[in-house]
Design a protein around this motif. Structure first.
Motif, PDB file in Angstrom:
ATOM      1  N   PHE A  81      35.128  98.289  82.002  1.00  0.00           N
ATOM      2  CA  PHE A  81      33.831  98.553  82.637  1.00  0.00           C
ATOM      3  C   PHE A  81      32.746  97.843  81.862  1.00  0.00           C
ATOM      4  CE2 PHE A  81      36.342 101.937  84.402  1.00  0.00           C
ATOM      5  CZ  PHE A  81      35.821 102.111  85.665  1.00  0.00           C
ATOM      6  N   GLU A  82      31.945  97.067  82.574  1.00  0.00           N
ATOM      7  CA  GLU A  82      30.799  96.427  81.926  1.00  0.00           C
ATOM      8  C   GLU A  82      29.631  97.405  81.943  1.00  0.00           C
ATOM      9  OE1 GLU A  82      29.656  92.558  83.240  1.00  0.00           O
ATOM     10  OE2 GLU A  82      31.398  91.663  82.253  1.00  0.00           O
ATOM     11  N   ILE A  83      29.140  97.714  80.761  1.00  0.00           N
ATOM     12  CA  ILE A  83      27.996  98.613  80.641  1.00  0.00           C
ATOM     13  C   ILE A  83      26.833  97.793  80.075  1.00  0.00           C
ATOM     14  CG2 ILE A  83      27.158 100.770  79.639  1.00  0.00           C
ATOM     15  CD1 ILE A  83      30.055 101.663  79.313  1.00  0.00           C
ATOM     16  N   THR A  84      25.771  97.690  80.857  1.00  0.00           N
ATOM     17  CA  THR A  84      24.652  96.817  80.478  1.00  0.00           C
ATOM     18  C   THR A  84      23.371  97.631  80.349  1.00  0.00           C
ATOM     19  OG1 THR A  84      25.714  95.006  81.663  1.00  0.00           O
ATOM     20  CG2 THR A  84      23.393  94.708  81.120  1.00  0.00           C
ATOM     21  N   THR A  85      22.660  97.384  79.271  1.00  0.00           N
ATOM     22  CA  THR A  85      21.383  98.069  79.053  1.00  0.00           C
ATOM     23  C   THR A  85      20.350  97.595  80.083  1.00  0.00           C
ATOM     24  OG1 THR A  85      21.939  98.084  76.715  1.00  0.00           O
ATOM     25  CG2 THR A  85      19.651  98.585  77.278  1.00  0.00           C
ATOM     26  N   PHE A  86      19.539  98.536  80.599  1.00  0.00           N
ATOM     27  CA  PHE A  86      18.430  98.156  81.492  1.00  0.00           C
ATOM     28  C   PHE A  86      17.693  97.000  80.829  1.00  0.00           C
ATOM     29  CE2 PHE A  86      17.437 102.916  82.683  1.00  0.00           C
ATOM     30  CZ  PHE A  86      18.614 103.006  83.402  1.00  0.00           C
ATOM     31  N   ARG A  87      17.449  95.942  81.591  1.00  0.00           N
ATOM     32  CA  ARG A  87      16.763  94.815  80.956  1.00  0.00           C
ATOM     33  C   ARG A  87      15.909  94.026  81.934  1.00  0.00           C
ATOM     34  NH1 ARG A  87      22.137  91.187  80.871  1.00  0.00           N
ATOM     35  NH2 ARG A  87      21.477  89.809  82.541  1.00  0.00           N
ATOM     36  N   SER A  88      14.956  93.332  81.366  1.00  0.00           N
ATOM     37  CA  SER A  88      14.154  92.355  82.110  1.00  0.00           C
ATOM     38  C   SER A  88      14.478  90.986  81.554  1.00  0.00           C
ATOM     39  CB  SER A  88      12.662  92.613  81.888  1.00  0.00           C
ATOM     40  OG  SER A  88      12.172  93.445  82.885  1.00  0.00           O
ATOM     41  N   GLU A  89      14.258  89.966  82.362  1.00  0.00           N
ATOM     42  CA  GLU A  89      14.592  88.608  81.922  1.00  0.00           C
ATOM     43  C   GLU A  89      13.356  87.721  82.003  1.00  0.00           C
ATOM     44  OE1 GLU A  89      19.221  88.717  83.429  1.00  0.00           O
ATOM     45  OE2 GLU A  89      17.771  87.696  84.718  1.00  0.00           O
ATOM     46  N   PHE A  90      13.244  86.794  81.054  1.00  0.00           N
ATOM     47  CA  PHE A  90      12.033  85.953  80.995  1.00  0.00           C
ATOM     48  C   PHE A  90      12.343  84.485  80.798  1.00  0.00           C
ATOM     49  CE2 PHE A  90      11.224  90.125  79.305  1.00  0.00           C
ATOM     50  CZ  PHE A  90      10.146  90.530  80.051  1.00  0.00           C
ATOM     51  N   GLY A  91      11.518  83.648  81.434  1.00  0.00           N
ATOM     52  CA  GLY A  91      11.534  82.210  81.161  1.00  0.00           C
ATOM     53  C   GLY A  91      12.884  81.597  81.481  1.00  0.00           C
ATOM     54  N   PHE A  92      12.961  80.821  82.544  1.00  0.00           N
ATOM     55  CA  PHE A  92      14.253  80.225  82.900  1.00  0.00           C
ATOM     56  C   PHE A  92      14.112  78.722  82.781  1.00  0.00           C
ATOM     57  CE2 PHE A  92      14.327  84.395  84.682  1.00  0.00           C
ATOM     58  CZ  PHE A  92      15.659  84.773  84.786  1.00  0.00           C
ATOM     59  N   SER A  93      13.969  78.231  81.538  1.00  0.00           N
ATOM     60  CA  SER A  93      13.612  76.818  81.409  1.00  0.00           C
ATOM     61  C   SER A  93      14.755  75.880  81.806  1.00  0.00           C
ATOM     62  CB  SER A  93      13.065  76.500  80.010  1.00  0.00           C
ATOM     63  OG  SER A  93      13.863  77.097  79.037  1.00  0.00           O
ATOM     64  N   ASP A  94      16.006  76.361  81.769  1.00  0.00           N
ATOM     65  CA  ASP A  94      17.096  75.475  82.227  1.00  0.00           C
ATOM     66  C   ASP A  94      17.431  75.686  83.705  1.00  0.00           C
ATOM     67  OD1 ASP A  94      18.454  77.870  82.259  1.00  0.00           O
ATOM     68  OD2 ASP A  94      20.091  77.224  80.949  1.00  0.00           O
TER      69      ASP A  94
END
Ligand code: ATP
Ligand code: MG
Length: 382
Positions: A81-94
């Motif tokens: 099971f993949e358990i992922t912390t609540f997150r936001s993502e920033f800046g997608f320069s690639d």
């Protein structure tokens, strides 16, 4: 509207909650479950930080899949099971990956970073459904729509373009108009997606129930990354086999396309065989020799392909030959190399003689019987 969680997914949510964290099932399995499909592969999202998740599951095997980005994998009786912390993502320069992520405390912020409304629904037995972008309504109406502005979301990560096409092909959902427009205007960004990811998505796309419609409509998008020169409006005629369908799509450009995709050798070999194949003979003996020369598996592939695409073998003779048990291959022959050695035949003549005997058997010159074959050899000695 309800989500049917697996026992193990529920156990994970319970453990995290017992330790005081929020936890939800999220992603594709929630979507599939809401569609009434069977779903087991639940991803879990939680307010626990990766280290805290590790502590909660200290008595289970844990793999640090992407701990920096917040993901740990916990094995519950061998099910990962993949358990992922609540997150936001920033800046997608690639134009593909976030430059940074930050952990957040509100599930809604986590859902906002996800690609499509149907994939941005969270569920827990305690909180019910959390659906800030009306994903459930889009599922019911069979619509694929980005979370937020499609132009922005596809610019952040171009893989989402291909995911939209793949989901549409596989689920039979239509792509919402603004999402569709953004796909066309940003197709060139697909060049920033790795071959591996394109290949994975394309294999699924091309075998989807709606694959043909997606190919017809989004051909220019696919052409932004791949040379497409095949009989692509007939992909739907083929069985759901990605190798055959790739050949049909790419046609004369298949080698270049498969090399761009870094396709595996199995796919390359199937395409080579289809590419080299001549029309199926209509004469029965000629057809047997044709099958014999290809070998059983390759012959099956070529027959399936040519029947579907060119309407050859209308009477189904090729298939009945394959299923009849009639001798076609060296292994079917009632004589082998040892027998020939005993008759004084040596070296590479053994293989050549067996091959000649096989042809004689196939065209009915001699029975497939050891004595008859030996007799035949003696009478036809050159
Ligand atoms: P599948 O049925 O193919 O597994 P899925 O929706 O579960 O589909 P995954 O790749 O397993 O797809 O991803 C799980 C979830 O992570 C998605 O449902 C979505 O919420 C989010 N996600 C995955 N890839 C992206 C992406 N490129 N951009 C934004 N969100 C994504
Ligand atoms: Mg998934």
């Amino acid at each position: 509207m309800t989500v049917k969680l697996s026992e193990k997914a529920k156990l994970i949510i319970d453990q995290l909650r017992n330790d005081g964290y929020q936890a939800f099932a999220v992603g594709g399995a929630v979507r599939d479950s809401l569609m009434g499909r069977k779903a087991d592969d639940f991803d879990i999202t939680t307010s626990a930080k990766p280290e805290q998740t590790k502590n909660t599951f200290s008595s289970f095997p844990v793999i640090e899949t992407g701990i920096k980005h917040g993901t740990v994998t916990v094995l519950i009786e061998n099910t990962p099971f993949e358990i992922t912390t609540f997150r936001s993502e920033f800046g997608f320069s690639d134009l593909r990956h976030p430059d940074s992520v930050s952990f957040v405390t509100d599930i809604k912020e986590d859902l906002a970073r996800r690609d499509f409304t149907m994939n941005a629904i969270a569920f827990s037995p305690y909180d019910g459904i959390v659906d800030p972008f009306s994903g459930y309504s889009d599922i019911q109406n069979k619509i694929i729509r980005t979370v937020g502005d499609p132009h922005q979301r596809f610019t952040e990560d171009a893989l989402r373009i291909l995911r939209a096409l793949r989901f549409s092909a596989v689920l039979g959902f239509r792509i919402e108009e603004n999402t569709r427009k953004a796909i066309f205007s940003l197709a060139e960004n697909l060049k920033f997606v790795s071959a591996e990811r394109i290949y994975v998505e394309l294999k699924k796309l091309i075998c989807g129930i709606n694959a043909q419609a997606i190919i017809n409509e989004y051909l220019p998008v696919l052409k932004a990354i791949l040379p497409i020169n095949g009989d692509y409006s007939n992909v739907h005629k083929l069985p759901k086999d990605h190798s055959m369908r790739f050949y049909c799509l790419f046609g004369a450009s298949y080698k270049e396309a498969l090399s761009i995709l870094r396709a595996d050798n199995k796919v390359k070999s199937v395409c080579n065989i289809i590419s080299a194949a001549k029309p199926l003979p209509t004469n029965e003996n000629a057809l047997k020799l044709y099958i014999s020369a290809l070998g059983r598996e390759n012959a099956k592939t070529v027959i399936t392909y040519r029947k579907a695409m060119y309407d050859e073998d209308k009477d189904g003779i090729a298939e009945s030959i394959l299923n009849s048990g009639t001798p076609l291959f060296l292994t079917d022959l009632q004589i082998d190399g040892n027998d020939l050695t005993a008759l004084g035949i040596k070296g590479k003549e053994i293989g050549e003689t067996l091959q000649r005997l096989l042809v004689s058997v196939i065209i009915g010159e001699v029975a497939n019987d050891k004595n008859a074959l030996i007799e035949h050899l003696k009478n036809n000695n050159t």
